[in-house]
Design a protein around this motif. Structure first.
Motif, PDB file in Angstrom:
ATOM      1  N   PRO A  55       2.850  -4.599  -5.368  1.00  0.00           N
ATOM      2  CA  PRO A  55       1.916  -5.541  -4.756  1.00  0.00           C
ATOM      3  C   PRO A  55       1.740  -5.226  -3.271  1.00  0.00           C
ATOM      4  N   LEU A  56       0.498  -5.153  -2.818  1.00  0.00           N
ATOM      5  CA  LEU A  56       0.226  -4.855  -1.409  1.00  0.00           C
ATOM      6  C   LEU A  56       0.567  -6.052  -0.534  1.00  0.00           C
ATOM      7  N   THR A  57       0.259  -7.230  -1.019  1.00  0.00           N
ATOM      8  CA  THR A  57       0.576  -8.467  -0.306  1.00  0.00           C
ATOM      9  C   THR A  57       1.205  -9.412  -1.329  1.00  0.00           C
ATOM     10  N   PRO A  58       1.828 -10.483  -0.852  1.00  0.00           N
ATOM     11  CA  PRO A  58       2.423 -11.411  -1.822  1.00  0.00           C
ATOM     12  C   PRO A  58       1.382 -11.997  -2.775  1.00  0.00           C
ATOM     13  N   LEU A  88      -4.197  -7.218   6.548  1.00  0.00           N
ATOM     14  CA  LEU A  88      -3.128  -6.498   5.850  1.00  0.00           C
ATOM     15  C   LEU A  88      -1.885  -6.381   6.730  1.00  0.00           C
ATOM     16  N   PHE A  89      -2.087  -5.972   7.970  1.00  0.00           N
ATOM     17  CA  PHE A  89      -0.913  -5.831   8.832  1.00  0.00           C
ATOM     18  C   PHE A  89      -0.280  -7.201   9.113  1.00  0.00           C
ATOM     19  N   GLY A  90      -1.084  -8.234   9.192  1.00  0.00           N
ATOM     20  CA  GLY A  90      -0.525  -9.585   9.345  1.00  0.00           C
ATOM     21  C   GLY A  90       0.380  -9.920   8.173  1.00  0.00           C
ATOM     22  N   SER A  91      -0.086  -9.580   6.996  1.00  0.00           N
ATOM     23  CA  SER A  91       0.712  -9.847   5.802  1.00  0.00           C
ATOM     24  C   SER A  91       1.983  -9.005   5.796  1.00  0.00           C
ATOM     25  N   LEU A  92       1.844  -7.728   6.127  1.00  0.00           N
ATOM     26  CA  LEU A  92       3.017  -6.852   6.133  1.00  0.00           C
ATOM     27  C   LEU A  92       4.049  -7.305   7.164  1.00  0.00           C
ATOM     28  N   LEU A  93       3.576  -7.868   8.269  1.00  0.00           N
ATOM     29  CA  LEU A  93       4.506  -8.320   9.308  1.00  0.00           C
ATOM     30  C   LEU A  93       4.971  -9.752   9.088  1.00  0.00           C
TER      31      LEU A  93
END
Ligand code: HEM
Ligand code: HEM
Ligand SMILES: *[C@@H]1O[C@H](CO)[C@@H](O)[C@H](O)[C@H]1NC(C)=O
Ligand SMILES: *[C@@H]1O[C@H](CO)[C@@H](O)[C@H](O)[C@H]1NC(C)=O
Ligand SMILES: *[C@@H]1O[C@H](CO)[C@@H](O)[C@H](O)[C@H]1NC(C)=O
Ligand SMILES: *[C@@H]1O[C@H](CO)[C@@H](O)[C@H](O)[C@H]1NC(C)=O
Length: 545
Positions: free
Chosen positions: A215-218, A136-141
């Protein structure tokens, strides 16, 4: 509107910023090679430190206590450990049931984290929790290499509200968690500015309640995300009934769906997103009710921002310049304003005649746009141009309610080549326009994936010349659409659309936007269709939106 704008702050800033995503920046800084492997290393180091505190010396010489240590925030006591060991009570969401006694530190606790691992065994809840946090943090960053075997995309529950709903976390606990993410980042040498971006985004996304689904991630569909549900928490950006059905405070005990099994939720999210048009999806996200009126509002907000730039703060903290400022694209200068004010020479198509001096910003220009209007006068050219743009983009985004009195179907010229034929626009100018559409969309919280779809559709339909005839809207007949006619433009060489041969449509390849419209006229006109009606492939592409 606010709801959604805020929620995508981090996604938008880090995934689609013109610069490098934070993940890539710090992977390079810390591990040199910006590989998938090293991006996972960065996220492992960061998240492990957030969880158990620093286990080696820190760059800034400040210790990081980590989220599991008892602490205080703003004078309030914080103690997260019991939530992770199952001793807090019925706080885990197991298939919608609030469950006690679930230990999430069953993979060796802190020891494997110190060794740079998520857990000592893959078949543990700890392994799942930690890898999902990395993801999740990878996606957010915005990790550009994430998504392979080594560092897969986020595979956890796509709703953070759902995961945390029975924990009833208070403001101090939420704030401390977010503060520890910042502290861990700083401890690796992340700049205070960058750490702030992350902290602000986490706050906007999660330290709130009842915010509209996002959306939490793309890869995931809009879902409720905020989970500050205990003391010190109140809705910061309104109450969306989808996310907060019984009013603030009642959410933890009134799960609307009850679904929380990871796999299940993910499948739900996938099927939800398919079938709905982008217009309908984002009208709902930004304005709640998917009405004709709100669809027009969405398109007005979007197009006004494309044309005039952002008049209010953006969800991603990035300004949108709009198409009328001088800019560059790929190192090429772009200057569209003179085309709209009539100062670019004879670039307007008036009854087939290239005409100079026609001002399309005769309805109050940006002042009217700022007020959410197309123009200050319904009899202005500006009014016609802007409403036609709302209508065309509404059609391209497949607004399901368009076609009534409030938001009529497109009523402009059915051929975009015809409208723009004397402008001799080059590829950089076209690209810049299309890029601004994408940036404006993202600035309202549209996901990177969805914005990319729109950009690709515009590219396919318009950023070329001599493409097969295509319908501009479902109501119009197939005709010529591509109007990239200057430098760098792609010639698709369809003989129906461009009967005089491959080079006959391009004008001189050295001409650039705005400089040689008169001389290009004759050449462009050669590209008139010869009656053949054929469906362009772009029509099919468009309907995917
Ligand atoms: C910005 C703040 C936070 C983020 C981004 C976040 C993110 C996550 C993620 C991604 C998961 C794994 C979900 C899955 O596997 O499907 C998770 C689980 C969990 N989180 Fe958080 N979290 C945050 C704050 C907190 C706080 C403040 C607590 C306080 C106790 C907490 C407690 C837990 C627990 C106990 C789990 C395991 C629950 C389960 O998987 O059912 N989290 N969190
Ligand atoms: C994907 C890109 C573009 C789309 C979809 C688009 C769409 C449109 C539409 C729908 C109209 C109104 C047509 C009517 O009222 O019948 C229009 C007019 C206009 N466009 Fe574009 N446009 C694009 C790119 C550009 C670019 C790059 C320029 C550069 C200067 C430009 C300049 C103009 C001007 C000056 C007009 C007013 C001309 C007139 O109505 O006669 N457009 N455009
Ligand atoms: C944590 O960081 C502080 C400050 O750099 C350092 O003094 C301390 O030794 C570190 N803790 C561990 C376990 O390395
Ligand atoms: C949490 O507390 C801070 C500081 O009092 C406040 O500004 C913020 O609005 C609170 N957040 C929520 C979700 O209530
Ligand atoms: C445009 O957006 C940026 C970033 O959100 C913001 O700083 C700026 O104030 C906005 N411009 C206006 C006029 O609101
Ligand atoms: C508007 O467009 C929609 C979608 O193509 C179509 O179904 C509808 O009949 C049109 N309405 C009018 C009034 O032309």
């Amino acid at each position: 509107m606010y709801l959604f704008k805020f929620v995508n702050t981090l996604l938008a800033t880090t995934v689609l910023a013109t610069g490098q995503p934070l993940c890539d920046k710090y992977t390079t800084a810390l591990f040199k090679d910006n590989t998938e492997d090293n991006q996972l290393k960065l996220l492992t180091a960061l998240v492990n430190t957030v969880v158990i505190g620093n286990f080696s010396a820190t760059v800034n010489n400040q210790p990081v206590p980590g989220i599991l240590a008892p602490a205080t925030f703003n004078g309030q006591p914080v103690n997260m450990l019991p939530f992770f060991t199952g001793q807090q009570g019925a706080t885990a969401n197991v298939n919608g049931v609030a469950t006690a006694g679930v230990n999430f530190l069953d993979g060796g606790g802190a020891d494997p984290l110190k060794q740079g691992l998520p857990a000592n065994s893959q078949n543990t809840r700890q392994f799942k929790l930690l890898t999902h946090l990395y993801q999740l943090f990878g996606s957010l960053l915005g990790c550009s290499k994430q998504g392979g075997q080594v560092f897969p995309n986020y595979a956890g529950n796509p709703s953070m509200t759902d995961v945390h709903r029975f924990m009833k976390l208070d403001n101090a606990t939420m704030s401390f968690f977010i503060q520890q993410v910042g502290a861990a980042a700083l401890s690796f040498g992340v700049t205070p500015d960058d750490a702030n971006v992350v902290g602000n985004a986490l706050t906007a996304l999660f330290n709130d309640q009842c915010t509209a689904p996002a959306p939490l991630t793309p890869q995931s569909s809009p879902q409720p995300q905020a989970f500050c549900l205990g003391s010190g928490c109140s809705p910061q950006h309104g109450v969306d009934p989808t996310s907060c059905p019984q009013g603030p405070g009642s959410l933890p005990n009134n799960s609307p769906s009850g679904a929380s099994n990871n796999q299940q939720s993910q499948q739900n999210s996938g099927s939800q997103s398919s079938g709905q048009s982008l217009c309908d999806k984002y009208t709902t996200a930004l304005f709640k009710d998917n009405t004709e009126d709100n669809q027009l509002k969405l398109l007005t907000a979007l197009v006004n921002r494309v044309v005039g730039g952002n008049f209010t703060a953006t969800a991603n903290g990035k300004p949108v310049t709009g198409i009328l400022v001088k800019g560059t694209f790929d190192g090429q200068p772009v200057d569209m304003l003179p085309f709209f004010t009539g100062q670019s020479g004879p670039t307007t198509n008036v009854g087939g005649v290239a005409t100079a001096g026609i001002n399309f910003l005769d309805g109050g220009a940006a002042d009217a746009l700022k007020q959410g209007l197309p123009a200050n006068d319904p009899n202005s050219r500006q009014f016609k141009l802007l409403t036609h743009l709302y209508q065309l983009f509404g059609s391209l985004l497949a607004c399901s309610k368009q076609g009534g009195q409030v938001f009529p179907n497109y009523s402009g010229n059915p051929s975009m080549l015809d409208t723009h034929r004397f402008m001799n626009l080059n590829k950089a100018t076209m690209d810049f326009f299309i890029d601004q559409v994408g940036q404006a969309a993202i600035s309202f919280g549209v996901t990177a994936d969805d914005a990319t779809k729109v950009g690709q559709a515009l590219q396919t339909l318009f950023n070329n010349q001599c493409a097969p005839l295509a319908k501009l809207t479902p109501q119009t007949a197939p005709t010529e659409q591509g109007f990239c006619l200057g430098d760098g433009c792609q010639n698709l060489k369809d003989q129906t659309a461009c009967p005089n041969g491959v080079q006959s449509n391009t004008g001189s390849t050295s001409s650039s936007s705005g400089s040689s419209s008169a001389s290009s006229n004759g050449k462009v006109i050669k590209c008139l269709p010869r009656g053949a009606i054929s469906m362009g492939s772009s029509v099919h592409k468009r309907s995917e939106l």
